[in-house]
Design a protein around this motif. Sequence first.
Motif, PDB file in Angstrom:
ATOM      1  N   SER A 285       0.821  -1.212   0.000  1.00 30.61           N
ATOM      2  CA  SER A 285       0.000   0.000   0.000  1.00 30.61           C
ATOM      3  C   SER A 285       0.850   1.255   0.000  1.00 30.61           C
ATOM      4  O   SER A 285       0.453   2.287  -0.545  1.00 30.61           O
ATOM      5  N   GLY A 286       2.031   1.201   0.613  1.00 28.15           N
ATOM      6  CA  GLY A 286       2.871   2.378   0.714  1.00 28.15           C
ATOM      7  C   GLY A 286       4.000   2.433  -0.288  1.00 28.15           C
ATOM      8  O   GLY A 286       4.828   3.349  -0.240  1.00 28.15           O
ATOM      9  N   ALA A 287       4.064   1.480  -1.200  1.00 24.17           N
ATOM     10  CA  ALA A 287       5.154   1.480  -2.187  1.00 24.17           C
ATOM     11  C   ALA A 287       4.941   2.588  -3.210  1.00 24.17           C
ATOM     12  O   ALA A 287       3.813   2.853  -3.643  1.00 24.17           O
ATOM     13  N   VAL A 288       6.011   3.253  -3.588  1.00 26.31           N
ATOM     14  CA  VAL A 288       5.900   4.282  -4.620  1.00 26.31           C
ATOM     15  C   VAL A 288       5.725   3.604  -5.981  1.00 26.31           C
ATOM     16  O   VAL A 288       6.164   2.468  -6.181  1.00 26.31           O
ATOM     17  N   PRO A 289       5.087   4.282  -6.945  1.00 28.46           N
ATOM     18  CA  PRO A 289       4.786   3.637  -8.228  1.00 28.46           C
ATOM     19  C   PRO A 289       6.004   3.080  -8.963  1.00 28.46           C
ATOM     20  O   PRO A 289       5.902   2.043  -9.629  1.00 28.46           O
ATOM     21  N   ASN A 290       7.166   3.748  -8.848  1.00 31.56           N
ATOM     22  CA  ASN A 290       8.342   3.262  -9.581  1.00 31.56           C
ATOM     23  C   ASN A 290       8.718   1.839  -9.199  1.00 31.56           C
ATOM     24  O   ASN A 290       9.291   1.105 -10.014  1.00 31.56           O
ATOM     25  N   GLU A 291       8.411   1.437  -7.958  1.00 32.99           N
ATOM     26  CA  GLU A 291       8.711   0.060  -7.554  1.00 32.99           C
ATOM     27  C   GLU A 291       7.970  -0.942  -8.431  1.00 32.99           C
ATOM     28  O   GLU A 291       8.449  -2.053  -8.678  1.00 32.99           O
ATOM     29  N   LYS A 292       6.815  -0.535  -8.935  1.00 34.66           N
ATOM     30  CA  LYS A 292       6.007  -1.429  -9.764  1.00 34.66           C
ATOM     31  C   LYS A 292       6.645  -1.682 -11.127  1.00 34.66           C
ATOM     32  O   LYS A 292       6.306  -2.660 -11.802  1.00 34.66           O
ATOM     33  N   ILE A 293       7.561  -0.810 -11.528  1.00 36.95           N
ATOM     34  CA  ILE A 293       8.283  -1.049 -12.780  1.00 36.95           C
ATOM     35  C   ILE A 293       9.083  -2.345 -12.672  1.00 36.95           C
ATOM     36  O   ILE A 293       9.144  -3.145 -13.617  1.00 36.95           O
ATOM     37  N   THR A 294       9.697  -2.568 -11.501  1.00 37.70           N
ATOM     38  CA  THR A 294      10.544  -3.750 -11.318  1.00 37.70           C
ATOM     39  C   THR A 294       9.737  -5.046 -11.352  1.00 37.70           C
ATOM     40  O   THR A 294      10.302  -6.116 -11.557  1.00 37.70           O
ATOM     41  N   TRP A 295       8.433  -4.953 -11.130  1.00 33.42           N
ATOM     42  CA  TRP A 295       7.557  -6.130 -11.140  1.00 33.42           C
ATOM     43  C   TRP A 295       6.854  -6.298 -12.486  1.00 33.42           C
ATOM     44  O   TRP A 295       6.016  -7.196 -12.647  1.00 33.42           O
ATOM     45  N   GLY A 296       7.155  -5.423 -13.443  1.00 32.73           N
ATOM     46  CA  GLY A 296       6.554  -5.550 -14.761  1.00 32.73           C
ATOM     47  C   GLY A 296       5.111  -5.101 -14.832  1.00 32.73           C
ATOM     48  O   GLY A 296       4.367  -5.526 -15.722  1.00 32.73           O
ATOM     49  N   LYS A 297       4.714  -4.217 -13.910  1.00 32.04           N
ATOM     50  CA  LYS A 297       3.324  -3.745 -13.889  1.00 32.04           C
ATOM     51  C   LYS A 297       3.165  -2.422 -14.626  1.00 32.04           C
ATOM     52  O   LYS A 297       2.139  -2.180 -15.264  1.00 32.04           O
ATOM     53  N   LEU A 298       4.159  -1.547 -14.496  1.00 24.71           N
ATOM     54  CA  LEU A 298       4.137  -0.234 -15.123  1.00 24.71           C
ATOM     55  C   LEU A 298       5.400  -0.055 -15.960  1.00 24.71           C
ATOM     56  O   LEU A 298       6.407  -0.721 -15.736  1.00 24.71           O
ATOM     57  N   ALA A 299       5.334   0.878 -16.894  1.00 26.51           N
ATOM     58  CA  ALA A 299       6.495   1.198 -17.720  1.00 26.51           C
ATOM     59  C   ALA A 299       7.150   2.484 -17.224  1.00 26.51           C
ATOM     60  O   ALA A 299       6.581   3.221 -16.421  1.00 26.51           O
ATOM     61  N   VAL A 300       8.341   2.747 -17.725  1.00 26.06           N
ATOM     62  CA  VAL A 300       9.053   3.965 -17.340  1.00 26.06           C
ATOM     63  C   VAL A 300       8.229   5.209 -17.660  1.00 26.06           C
ATOM     64  O   VAL A 300       8.187   6.172 -16.887  1.00 26.06           O
ATOM     65  N   ASP A 301       7.537   5.194 -18.797  1.00 29.02           N
ATOM     66  CA  ASP A 301       6.806   6.382 -19.239  1.00 29.02           C
ATOM     67  C   ASP A 301       5.319   6.351 -18.875  1.00 29.02           C
ATOM     68  O   ASP A 301       4.558   7.198 -19.335  1.00 29.02           O
ATOM     69  N   THR A 302       4.887   5.407 -18.063  1.00 30.41           N
ATOM     70  CA  THR A 302       3.488   5.397 -17.617  1.00 30.41           C
ATOM     71  C   THR A 302       3.227   6.620 -16.740  1.00 30.41           C
ATOM     72  O   THR A 302       3.998   6.861 -15.795  1.00 30.41           O
ATOM     73  N   PRO A 303       2.191   7.409 -16.995  1.00 29.39           N
ATOM     74  CA  PRO A 303       1.851   8.497 -16.075  1.00 29.39           C
ATOM     75  C   PRO A 303       1.535   7.930 -14.702  1.00 29.39           C
ATOM     76  O   PRO A 303       0.711   7.015 -14.576  1.00 29.39           O
ATOM     77  N   LYS A 304       2.216   8.450 -13.660  1.00 32.41           N
ATOM     78  CA  LYS A 304       2.105   7.869 -12.322  1.00 32.41           C
ATOM     79  C   LYS A 304       1.827   8.964 -11.294  1.00 32.41           C
ATOM     80  O   LYS A 304       2.510   9.994 -11.286  1.00 32.41           O
ATOM     81  N   PHE A 305       0.860   8.707 -10.413  1.00 31.77           N
ATOM     82  CA  PHE A 305       0.484   9.692  -9.399  1.00 31.77           C
ATOM     83  C   PHE A 305       0.156   8.986  -8.087  1.00 31.77           C
ATOM     84  O   PHE A 305      -0.476   7.926  -8.094  1.00 31.77           O
ATOM     85  N   VAL A 306       0.592   9.585  -6.986  1.00 26.52           N
ATOM     86  CA  VAL A 306       0.168   9.155  -5.661  1.00 26.52           C
ATOM     87  C   VAL A 306      -0.338  10.380  -4.927  1.00 26.52           C
ATOM     88  O   VAL A 306       0.392  11.368  -4.776  1.00 26.52           O
ATOM     89  N   ILE A 307      -1.576  10.324  -4.490  1.00 25.54           N
ATOM     90  CA  ILE A 307      -2.168  11.423  -3.730  1.00 25.54           C
ATOM     91  C   ILE A 307      -2.281  10.947  -2.293  1.00 25.54           C
ATOM     92  O   ILE A 307      -3.080  10.069  -1.979  1.00 25.54           O
ATOM     93  N   GLU A 308      -1.441  11.509  -1.441  1.00 27.96           N
ATOM     94  CA  GLU A 308      -1.392  11.060  -0.047  1.00 27.96           C
ATOM     95  C   GLU A 308      -2.426  11.832   0.760  1.00 27.96           C
ATOM     96  O   GLU A 308      -2.148  12.898   1.312  1.00 27.96           O
TER      97      GLU A 308
END
Length: 325
Positions: A285-308
């Motif tokens: 739940s607290g992982a930043v979106p870039n971590e998801k790149i390493t799992w093959g979920k998002l790409a480098v250029d995917t628009p990514k937002f976290v609203i805390e």
Amino acid sequence: MSDGPISSFIKHHFRHFNAATLVDAAEAYRRHLEAGGKMFLTLAGAMSTAELGLSLAEMIRQDKVHAISCTGANLEEDLFNLVAHNFYERVPNWRDLTPEDERALLERHMNRVTDTCIPEMEAMRRLEGALLDEWTRADQAGERYFPHQFMYRILRSGALEEFYQIDPKDSWVYAAMERELPIFVPGWEDSTMGNMYAAHCIAGDIKQVHTVRTGIEYMIELADWYTRASAEAPIGFFQIGGGIAGDFPICVVPMLHQDLRRENVPVWAYFCQISDSTTSYGSYSGAVPNEKITWGKLAVDTPKFVIESDATIVAPLIFAYVLGW
């Protein structure tokens, strides 16, 4: 799209920090849809008891949300509110309740969710009665359905209509039923209706435990949906909260790539999470979106937002912005 008063207010006043991220995420959501994209929404927390249906139902009707993953609690609590709204009780001083106060609520069969008490008899047992009829009918006929499909069946049958206490247009599950929206409910057994279903299986009222289809089958269904949908349009991922409602569906992409070894399956084309979880690389739940790149979920250029921030505040504002309210 022209902006209504809410959108105009947000644009003028939400200029920095989480407020600015809200605007950026909402603008990117709009652009994603305008470019022909689809949006997959995930629903954790107690957002149905927070009556998110007031805005989410309209998002569904206006084709701004195209599939949903939610907890079993959110699936059922939207219908609890539909049939028992007038029996709910709000507890504004919920932070001051003593253990004895909580026990008094228990003795009155009032189940508290922060400042809101759900009435067991009017909400939970009423829905259970309608579902039990559908569960046993399917069981006896040798038919099997997903949890959300049973909800759709009781809404279509009119079995609960005499009990409606809000306008059905404010129920997101009702709106989803009308559009036959794909819904995925991982871990459904961790819900009030899931507990009740298990109890009826133990009691022998339902003979075949798999009359309600399982989470693995939901993943198979999701893999099929994502494969077909992503071949037609880029799919965005809008996540409210964390937990299984978000983690389950986002994993379908690496599963298709890494486990099924399918090529040319696109990753998620947009990502936004509303979260009040502490930013951490040790939690989902607290992982930043870039971590998801390493799992093959998002790409480098995917628009990514976290609203805390608090989703009960943020989600309706983003929906209003996307709707042009």
